[in-house]
Write an enzyme that holds these catalytic residues in place. Structure first.
Site, mmCIF file in Angstrom:
data_model
loop_
_atom_site.group_PDB
_atom_site.id
_atom_site.type_symbol
_atom_site.label_atom_id
_atom_site.label_comp_id
_atom_site.label_asym_id
_atom_site.label_seq_id
_atom_site.Cartn_x
_atom_site.Cartn_y
_atom_site.Cartn_z
ATOM 1 N N ASP A 70 -61.932 90.129 -29.561
ATOM 2 C CA ASP A 70 -62.122 90.761 -28.254
ATOM 3 C C ASP A 70 -61.021 90.321 -27.303
ATOM 4 O OD1 ASP A 70 -64.360 92.055 -29.100
ATOM 5 O OD2 ASP A 70 -65.787 90.741 -28.087
ATOM 6 N N TYR A 124 -64.764 98.556 -23.320
ATOM 7 C CA TYR A 124 -65.196 97.162 -23.435
ATOM 8 C C TYR A 124 -66.098 96.784 -22.256
ATOM 9 C CZ TYR A 124 -64.839 92.156 -24.412
ATOM 10 O OH TYR A 124 -65.122 90.850 -24.712
ATOM 11 N N GLU A 170 -63.032 89.411 -34.705
ATOM 12 C CA GLU A 170 -64.050 88.473 -34.217
ATOM 13 C C GLU A 170 -65.356 88.576 -34.978
ATOM 14 O OE1 GLU A 170 -66.257 87.706 -29.953
ATOM 15 O OE2 GLU A 170 -64.125 88.168 -29.956
#
Length: 708
Positions: A109, A319, A7
Site C-alpha cells: 500500500d 485507496y 502487502e
C-alpha cells in the site's frame, strides 16, 4: 527478472492481473511481456511480518512488570519475525537471494505502514539489490500498468519508512513504560487490572472522558418560547415570538403575558427573501466517510474502513486511507470513463439529465496542491454496478458514488424566506426554505430543518389558530459517536462544527492518522475504557479512573500528541530528523515513569469500581484509600483498620505506622502529611506518669517526637 513484493495475497493478484501470469501456491509468475521483458515474480506478505522485539530481548529484568525495573529504554531497536509468519517471510527471502532476480519493486500500500512492512522484511532478510517503488491509489488494471510504467526511485520514499519506524518506536517507548508504571502503581492501591496507555489512545480517551465530565457538570437553564400557529386558506405554519434576535424568554410569566396579549390575528409586516446558491458537497476523505457512514447507517469507524477496504480490493474505489478530499488533474482526466460506467447501472441511469457539469475544471474538487499521498475516495474507472452488491458494501458504495456524481450536477438554488408578523406590538417570526432548482440535491439526499411557507403578501391579515408556551431548557454537549470522535481526533479536540472548514484548513495537527484512528477507538472498547450506548461512546469507571489519575499529564494532552504527529509528518516529508524525535521520545518515557509515582500517590481514586474482564474469575476491583508512597521502599501505602502498611510487605518491606500513638489518635490529614515529610499537629501525650506536648514526624521510616 524482477521481484514484486505486495502487502497481501489479494493485492498480489490485482498487481498481476494486467499481464500474462501463472499463480502458484507461494508466488505468481508473470511471463515475459512488454512491461516485464524478462518476466517477474510477485510474492506477498500477510500484513506485518516483522515486529519490535519484546523488552526481555534487551535485558532479562525487563521481562516482569515491576516499577523498580523502569524505565525501559533500549540503546537501539531491533525487530523479529512475528509469531506464525515465518513461512511467508522465508518465501520472500528465498526469492530475494535468487540469482535470477535483478531488482526489487516495493508494491505494498502506498503509505507509511505499507512502506515499513516491506522495508522491514528487506532489512531482516539482508537484501542488497536495487529498489524501486510502485505508488498507486487504485487497483484497476489501467492504474496498475500506469504505475509500473512510472516507478519511483527507491530512495524517494525512504522518509515514509523513517516516519513509520519513528512512530512505532515512540509508541513502543510510551506504551511499555507508561502501561507498566501505572499498572504496577495502581495495583498498590488495590486496582487489580492491566492499564494500557499509549501516545494516541490515552489523549483520545481523555477527549471522551472530558466530554462526559462536561455533561455531568452541566446545569440546565430553563427558558421559554411562545409559538403561534397561523393559517392562510388551507395552509398553516408556525412562527415564534421574537425580541431582537432571540426567541428565548427567561421567565414563565413573560411567556404567559405574551399569550394573554394574543388577539387571534396578525398582520404580515415584512417578507425578506434571499436567493442562496448551495454547492455540492466535497468528496470524501476517510474521516469524512467514517463520519457520514456513522450518521446514515450507524457504522462504527473500523467497520467503515473494513468495508471500504473490500471495495478498494475489488478495484471499485480508490485507496480509502486518505486524508484528502481532492484529486489531481491526472485523475480528473478519467472522469468521463468513470461517469459513463456508473450511468450504465439502473440505480443511476435516471440521473444522466442532471449531470451536466464538468468537475475536472473545478478547484473545489481538483487541486493537486491539496493531495499528499492519496486523492479522495471516489469510484475508479473500473467501477462495477452497485446492483451486484448487497448489505453494507452496497450502502457504502452507493454513498461514495452519489457523493462523486453530485459534483457533476449544478448547484442547488434555494429561496430563504423570513416573514415577520405583528400582533399588536408583538413580533412573530417564521423562517422557511423553498427549493427553486434542486440541482445536485437530486443526486444526494439533503435534510433541512426549515419549513415550507405558503405564498404571503405584505399587509395581509392572518388568523392565529393557536398560541402556546413551550417550556424548554438548555442542553448539555452531546456524547461522541465514533464518526464525531474521528473528526475531533483530526483537529486534536478543537471544536469544529462546519464540515467545510475541515477541507480548507491549511494545517491540522491531529491525533493519529487516517489509517489508525479507527483502530485506536476499537482498542479503547476492547480494553474496557469505553462502551457503546445507543451508538454513543461512554467512558467506563476504568477509563475515567485512568484519566483522573493522569490529570494534566502531557500523556493525556491531545494538543501535545498532535504536535508529535506534526513532527512525524515532517519526518515523512524529509524535513525533520528521526533520530532527534526518538531521543525526545526516550526522554518522555523517563519523565512518564517518574511522573506516574507522583500522580498515583496524589490520586483520590475512591468511588470507582473496575469490572473484571470477560472470562475472569476475579470479582470487581475497588481501590483502597492510598496514603502515598512508602518512605522505605517506594511502593504504595495501604490503609488497614489500625495502621498504615506498605503494599510491598510480601517483598519484605517492614514499614508500618500506627494510627494511634500513646493513646492519641491521628487524623487522616496528619498521617498523609507525615508520610509526605511533614509533621503532625501538636498533641499532649502520656507515658507512664509523665505528660508532654510534641509533634510527630518520620525519620528514615521511624516515628520521632518533636518536643514543644
Amino acid at each position: 527478472m524482477r521481484l514484486i513484493i505486495a502487502e497481501k495475497p489479494s493485492q498480489a493478484q490485482k498487481l498481476a492481473a494486467p499481464y500474462p501470469s501463472k499463480k502458484r501456491k507461494e508466488e505468481i509468475e508473470i511471463s515475459p511481456c512488454s512491461r516485464f521483458p524478462e518476466g517477474a515474480i510477485v510474492v506477498w506478505a500477510v500484513g506485518h511480518l516483522c515486529e519490535l522485539q519484546e523488552p526481555a530481548y534487551y535485558r532479562p529484568e525487563w521481562k516482569s512488570w515491576k516499577y523498580e525495573a523502569l524505565p525501559i529504554v533500549p540503546d537501539r531497536f531491533d525487530y523479529r519475525i512475528s509469531k506464525g509468519k515465518s513461512k511467508p517471510f522465508q518465501t520472500i527471502k528465498r526469492w530475494l537471494h535468487d540469482k535470477s532476480i535483478t531488482d526489487i519493486i516495493i508494491a505494498s500500500d502506498a503509505e507509511r505502514e505499507g512502506e515499513a512492512i516491506v522495508r522491514l522484511i528487506l532489512r531482516l532478510a539482508g537484501n542488497k539489490k536495487p529498489l524501486t517503488r510502485l505508488w498507486i491509489s487504485s487497483l484497476t488494471e489501467q492504474a496498475v500498468d500506469r504505475g509500473f510504467a512510472n516507478l519511483l526511485p527507491g530512495e524517494e520514499t525512504v522518509p515514509y519508512y523513517y516516519e513509520a519506524m519513528s512512530r512505532a518506536c515512540a509508541d513502543w517507548l510510551v506504551g511499555m513504560n507508561a502501561s507498566r508504571a501505572y499498572t504496577t502503581l495502581l495495583k498498590t492501591i488495590g486496582i487489580e487490572d492491566v492499564f494500557s496507555l499509549g501516545r494516541v489512545q490515552t489523549p483520545t480517551l481523555a477527549l471522551i472522558v472530558e466530554r462526559e465530565r462536561e455533561i455531568k457538570q452541566f446545569v440546565p437553564e430553563p427558558y421559554f418560547e411562545v409559538e403561534a400557529t397561523f393559517q392562510k386558506s388551507r395552509s398553516t405554519f408556525k412562527a415564534k415570538y421574537t425580541v431582537g434576535k432571540t426567541t428565548k424568554l427567561k421567565t414563565r410569566q413573560e411567556a404567559d403575558d405574551v399569550v394573554k396579549r394574543a388577539s387571534g390575528q396578525a398582520v404580515v409586516q415584512s417578507i425578506d427573501t434571499e436567493e442562496k446558491i448551495e454547492q455540492p458537497p466535497f468528496w470524501f476523505s476517510l474521516s469524512g466517510l467514517q463520519a457520514e457512514a456513522g450518521k446514515r447507517f450507524g457504522f462504527g469507524a473500523k467497520k467503515t474502513l473494513d468495508v471500504a477496504q473490500k471495495l478498494y480490493t475489488k478495484g471499485w474505489i480508490s485507496y480509502p486511507r486518505t486524508d484528502s478530499g481532492f484529486v489531481t488533474p491526472d485523475e480528473a482526466s478519467l472522469f468521463p470513463v468513470t461517469k459513463a460506467r456508473l450511468l450504465k447501472s439502473s440505480a443511476y441511469a435516471e440521473l444522466a439529465p442532471v449531470l451536466t457539469e464538468n468537475p475536472a475544471s473545478n478547484k473545489r474538487y481538483v487541486n493537486a496542491k491539496k493531495v499528499s499521498d492519496h486523492y479522495a475516495i471516489i469510484p475508479t474507472e473500473a467501477c462495477g454496478d452497485v446492483m451486484r452488491l448487497s448489505g453494507d458494501e452496497a450502502k457504502l458504495y452507493d454513498l461514495i458514488t452519489r457523493r462523486f456524481l453530485a459534483a457533476f450536477a449544478p448547484p442547488a438554488k434555494l429561496q430563504k424566506t423570513t416573514v415577520d408578523l405583528l400582533d399588536g406590538k408583538d413580533l412573530y417570526r417564521a423562517k422557511g426554505t423553498v427549493v427553486v432548482t434542486p440541482g445536485y440535491r437530486q443526486v444526494v439526499e439533503m435534510k433541512s430543518k426549515d419549513v415550507e411557507l405558503p405564498l404571503l403578501e405584505r399587509g395581509e391579515t392572518l388568523t392565529e389558530r393557536n398560541v402556546e408556551v413551550l417550556s424548554k431548557q438548555t442542553e448539555p454537549p452531546k456524547r461522541y459517536t465514533e464518526g464525531a470522535l474521528i473528526l475531533a481526533m483530526k483537529v486534536a479536540g478543537r471544536k469544529l462544527d462546519d464540515d467545510e472548514l475541515i477541507h480548507i484548513m491549511k494545517e491540522v495537527e491531529g491525533l493519529g492518522t487516517e489509517a489508525t484512528r479507527a483502530n485506536i477507538i476499537d482498542g479503547l472498547k476492547k480494553r474496557g475504557y469505553v462502551m457503546l450506548q445507543k451508538k454513543e461512546l461512554v467512558p467506563t469507571d476504568k477509563g475515567r479512573l485512568l484519566v483522573d489519575v493522569l490529570g494534566d499529564s502531557i500523556l493525556a494532552s491531545p494538543a501535545m500528541t498532535a504536535k508529535w504527529e506534526k513532527r512525524l509528518h515532517e519526518i515523512g516529508q524529509g524535513s525533520a530528523s528521526a533520530a532527534e524525535f526518538i531521543d525526545q521520545a526516550k526522554k518522555m518515557a523517563v519523565h512518564l515513569v517518574d511522573e506516574a509515582k507522583t500522580r498515583v500517590t496524589s490520586a483520590n481514586p475512591e468511588g470507582y469500581t473496575i469490572e473484571p474482564r470477560r472470562g475472569s474469575k476475579k470479582g470487581p476491583s475497588r481501590p483502597k484509600p492510598s496514603f502515598g508512597v512508602c518512605p522505605s521502599c517506594g511502593k504504595g501505602l495501604v490503609e488497614h483498620p489500625k495502621f498504615i502498611g506498605c503494599s510491598g510487605y510480601r517483598e519484605g518491606c517492614k514499614f508500618t505506622m500506627s494510627k494511634q500513638v500513646l493513646g492519641v489518635g491521628l487524623s487522616k490529614d496528619e498521617l498523609t502529611q507525615m508520610i509526605g515529610g511533614g509533621r503532625s499537629n501538636i498533641h499532649t501525650f502520656t507515658k507512664g506518669e509523665k505528660t508532654f506536648n510534641a509533634a510527630l514526624y518520620l525519620e528514615e521510616g521511624a516515628l520521632r517526637f518533636e518536643f514543644k
